[in-house]
Design a protein around this motif. Structure first.
Motif, PDB file in Angstrom:
ATOM      1  N   ILE A  53       2.559  40.995   1.098  1.00 18.15           N
ATOM      2  CA  ILE A  53       2.697  42.428   0.774  1.00 18.15           C
ATOM      3  C   ILE A  53       1.357  43.151   0.870  1.00 18.15           C
ATOM      4  N   HIS A  54       0.299  42.524   0.361  1.00 16.34           N
ATOM      5  CA  HIS A  54      -0.977  43.228   0.203  1.00 16.34           C
ATOM      6  C   HIS A  54      -2.023  42.931   1.274  1.00 16.34           C
ATOM      7  N   ALA A  55      -1.770  41.979   2.162  1.00 17.24           N
ATOM      8  CA  ALA A  55      -2.765  41.627   3.190  1.00 17.24           C
ATOM      9  C   ALA A  55      -2.894  42.739   4.215  1.00 17.24           C
ATOM     10  N   ASP A  56      -4.051  42.750   4.871  1.00 17.80           N
ATOM     11  CA  ASP A  56      -4.250  43.677   5.976  1.00 17.80           C
ATOM     12  C   ASP A  56      -3.228  43.383   7.077  1.00 17.80           C
ATOM     13  N   THR A  57      -2.851  44.408   7.793  1.00 12.62           N
ATOM     14  CA  THR A  57      -1.896  44.272   8.893  1.00 12.62           C
ATOM     15  C   THR A  57      -2.422  43.313   9.956  1.00 12.62           C
ATOM     16  N   ASP A  58      -1.516  42.582  10.578  1.00 11.85           N
ATOM     17  CA  ASP A  58      -1.831  41.653  11.671  1.00 11.85           C
ATOM     18  C   ASP A  58      -2.846  40.578  11.291  1.00 11.85           C
ATOM     19  N   THR A  59      -2.740  40.086  10.060  1.00 12.42           N
ATOM     20  CA  THR A  59      -3.594  38.976   9.635  1.00 12.42           C
ATOM     21  C   THR A  59      -2.713  37.825   9.163  1.00 12.42           C
ATOM     22  N   ASN A  81      -8.287  43.293   0.101  1.00 17.07           N
ATOM     23  CA  ASN A  81      -9.171  43.551  -1.029  1.00 17.07           C
ATOM     24  C   ASN A  81      -8.567  42.983  -2.297  1.00 17.07           C
ATOM     25  N   THR A  82      -9.423  42.392  -3.122  1.00 18.95           N
ATOM     26  CA  THR A  82      -8.968  41.915  -4.416  1.00 18.95           C
ATOM     27  C   THR A  82      -8.464  43.115  -5.203  1.00 18.95           C
ATOM     28  N   PRO A  83      -7.312  42.969  -5.857  1.00 21.61           N
ATOM     29  CA  PRO A  83      -6.750  44.104  -6.589  1.00 21.61           C
ATOM     30  C   PRO A  83      -7.744  44.685  -7.595  1.00 21.61           C
ATOM     31  N   ILE A 106       2.459  34.440 -12.515  1.00 21.91           N
ATOM     32  CA  ILE A 106       1.537  33.375 -12.126  1.00 21.91           C
ATOM     33  C   ILE A 106       0.686  32.957 -13.324  1.00 21.91           C
ATOM     34  N   ALA A 107       0.184  33.931 -14.081  1.00 16.35           N
ATOM     35  CA  ALA A 107      -0.640  33.616 -15.252  1.00 16.35           C
ATOM     36  C   ALA A 107       0.145  32.821 -16.289  1.00 16.35           C
ATOM     37  N   ALA A 108       1.425  33.131 -16.436  1.00 16.37           N
ATOM     38  CA  ALA A 108       2.244  32.450 -17.432  1.00 16.37           C
ATOM     39  C   ALA A 108       2.568  31.006 -17.035  1.00 16.37           C
ATOM     40  N   LEU A 109       2.767  30.750 -15.751  1.00 17.80           N
ATOM     41  CA  LEU A 109       3.194  29.423 -15.308  1.00 17.80           C
ATOM     42  C   LEU A 109       2.046  28.477 -14.949  1.00 17.80           C
ATOM     43  N   ALA A 110       0.899  29.025 -14.589  1.00 14.45           N
ATOM     44  CA  ALA A 110      -0.237  28.194 -14.155  1.00 14.45           C
ATOM     45  C   ALA A 110      -1.052  27.733 -15.348  1.00 14.45           C
ATOM     46  N   ASP A 111      -1.754  26.617 -15.168  1.00 13.55           N
ATOM     47  CA  ASP A 111      -2.724  26.204 -16.179  1.00 13.55           C
ATOM     48  C   ASP A 111      -3.967  27.070 -16.066  1.00 13.55           C
ATOM     49  N   THR A 112      -4.393  27.337 -14.828  1.00 14.77           N
ATOM     50  CA  THR A 112      -5.447  28.318 -14.575  1.00 14.77           C
ATOM     51  C   THR A 112      -5.093  29.056 -13.288  1.00 14.77           C
ATOM     52  N   ALA A 113      -5.497  30.291 -13.228  1.00 12.27           N
ATOM     53  CA  ALA A 113      -5.311  31.098 -12.016  1.00 12.27           C
ATOM     54  C   ALA A 113      -6.375  32.174 -12.017  1.00 12.27           C
ATOM     55  N   THR A 114      -7.071  32.295 -10.891  1.00 12.10           N
ATOM     56  CA  THR A 114      -8.145  33.273 -10.815  1.00 12.10           C
ATOM     57  C   THR A 114      -8.382  33.694  -9.376  1.00 12.10           C
ATOM     58  N   PHE A 115      -8.856  34.912  -9.217  1.00  9.90           N
ATOM     59  CA  PHE A 115      -9.322  35.350  -7.909  1.00  9.90           C
ATOM     60  C   PHE A 115     -10.721  34.798  -7.732  1.00  9.90           C
ATOM     61  N   VAL A 116     -10.973  34.154  -6.611  1.00 11.18           N
ATOM     62  CA  VAL A 116     -12.261  33.533  -6.325  1.00 11.18           C
ATOM     63  C   VAL A 116     -13.096  34.497  -5.494  1.00 11.18           C
ATOM     64  N   ALA A 117     -14.334  34.690  -5.912  1.00 11.99           N
ATOM     65  CA  ALA A 117     -15.228  35.594  -5.181  1.00 11.99           C
ATOM     66  C   ALA A 117     -15.521  35.029  -3.795  1.00 11.99           C
ATOM     67  N   GLY A 118     -15.582  35.919  -2.836  1.00 14.44           N
ATOM     68  CA  GLY A 118     -15.864  35.526  -1.464  1.00 14.44           C
ATOM     69  C   GLY A 118     -16.328  36.739  -0.686  1.00 14.44           C
ATOM     70  N   PRO A 119     -16.205  36.682   0.617  1.00 15.92           N
ATOM     71  CA  PRO A 119     -16.583  37.847   1.425  1.00 15.92           C
ATOM     72  C   PRO A 119     -15.797  39.083   0.984  1.00 15.92           C
ATOM     73  N   PRO A 120     -16.372  40.263   1.150  1.00 19.61           N
ATOM     74  CA  PRO A 120     -15.733  41.491   0.666  1.00 19.61           C
ATOM     75  C   PRO A 120     -14.354  41.770   1.270  1.00 19.61           C
ATOM     76  N   ASP A 121     -14.066  41.252   2.452  1.00 20.63           N
ATOM     77  CA  ASP A 121     -12.790  41.544   3.092  1.00 20.63           C
ATOM     78  C   ASP A 121     -11.775  40.407   2.927  1.00 20.63           C
ATOM     79  N   ARG A 122     -12.055  39.471   2.021  1.00 21.16           N
ATOM     80  CA  ARG A 122     -11.158  38.332   1.801  1.00 21.16           C
ATOM     81  C   ARG A 122     -10.711  38.280   0.352  1.00 21.16           C
ATOM     82  N   VAL A 123      -9.454  37.909   0.154  1.00 19.78           N
ATOM     83  CA  VAL A 123      -8.897  37.691  -1.179  1.00 19.78           C
ATOM     84  C   VAL A 123      -8.494  36.225  -1.247  1.00 19.78           C
ATOM     85  N   LEU A 124      -8.883  35.525  -2.298  1.00 21.84           N
ATOM     86  CA  LEU A 124      -8.484  34.137  -2.483  1.00 21.84           C
ATOM     87  C   LEU A 124      -8.048  33.945  -3.926  1.00 21.84           C
ATOM     88  N   LEU A 125      -6.801  33.536  -4.083  1.00 18.36           N
ATOM     89  CA  LEU A 125      -6.251  33.241  -5.398  1.00 18.36           C
ATOM     90  C   LEU A 125      -6.144  31.729  -5.530  1.00 18.36           C
TER      91      LEU A 125
END
Length: 137
Positions: A53-59, A81-83, A106-125
């Motif tokens: 839903i949130h990724a850049d088009t054509d990626t 972009n990270t929300p 996701i927060a309720a079901l996971a033991d841990t969940a976090t957005f990981v810092a990376g390049p400005p144009d990347r989102v990693l959960l």
């Protein structure tokens, strides 16, 4: 035992289904119980759906699944972009609001969940779930 798989899938609704099938197959190699497997299926489905839903088009949506004897780590990344001001433990939206339930789930079901810092144009959960529940024979 340790198993790891990385895949890059198109930004399409079917991505969540494909990722869930791969995860289910990998989990079949473990002694994880049914509740843990079900929770992990929801976790990867929600993370992939959000990426689509949130990724850049054509990626692509990049997914890594790592499982050892005690832990499953899911990483779902995409170009975007990270929300802003989004935390995984945010409250649920109003009942009639469309969307906005994925990260709290996701927060309720996971033991841990976090957005990981990376390049400005990347989102990693990164999501971690312990495989403490053992299925019965």
């Amino acid at each position: 035992m340790r198993v790891s798989m990385t895949m890059s899938l198109p930004r399409q609704p079917s991505t969540a289904t494909h990722a869930r099938r791969v995860l289910t197959t990998l989990l079949s190699l473990t002694d994880a119980g049914e509740d843990t497997r079900a929770n992990l299926a929801v976790l990867i489905s929600e993370a992939c759906s959000n990426a689509v839903i949130h990724a850049d088009t054509d990626t692509a949506v990049d997914i890594t699944i790592s499982i050892d004897d005690h832990t499953c780590v899911l990483e779902v990344g995409n170009r975007g972009n990270t929300p802003d001001h989004s935390t995984l433990d945010a409250g649920l939206p109003a009942p009639l609001t469309v969307g906005g339930r994925g990260l709290p789930l996701i927060a309720a079901l996971a033991d841990t969940a976090t957005f990981v810092a990376g390049p400005p144009d990347r989102v990693l959960l990164r999501i971690t779930k312990h495989l403490t529940e053992v299925r019965s024979a």
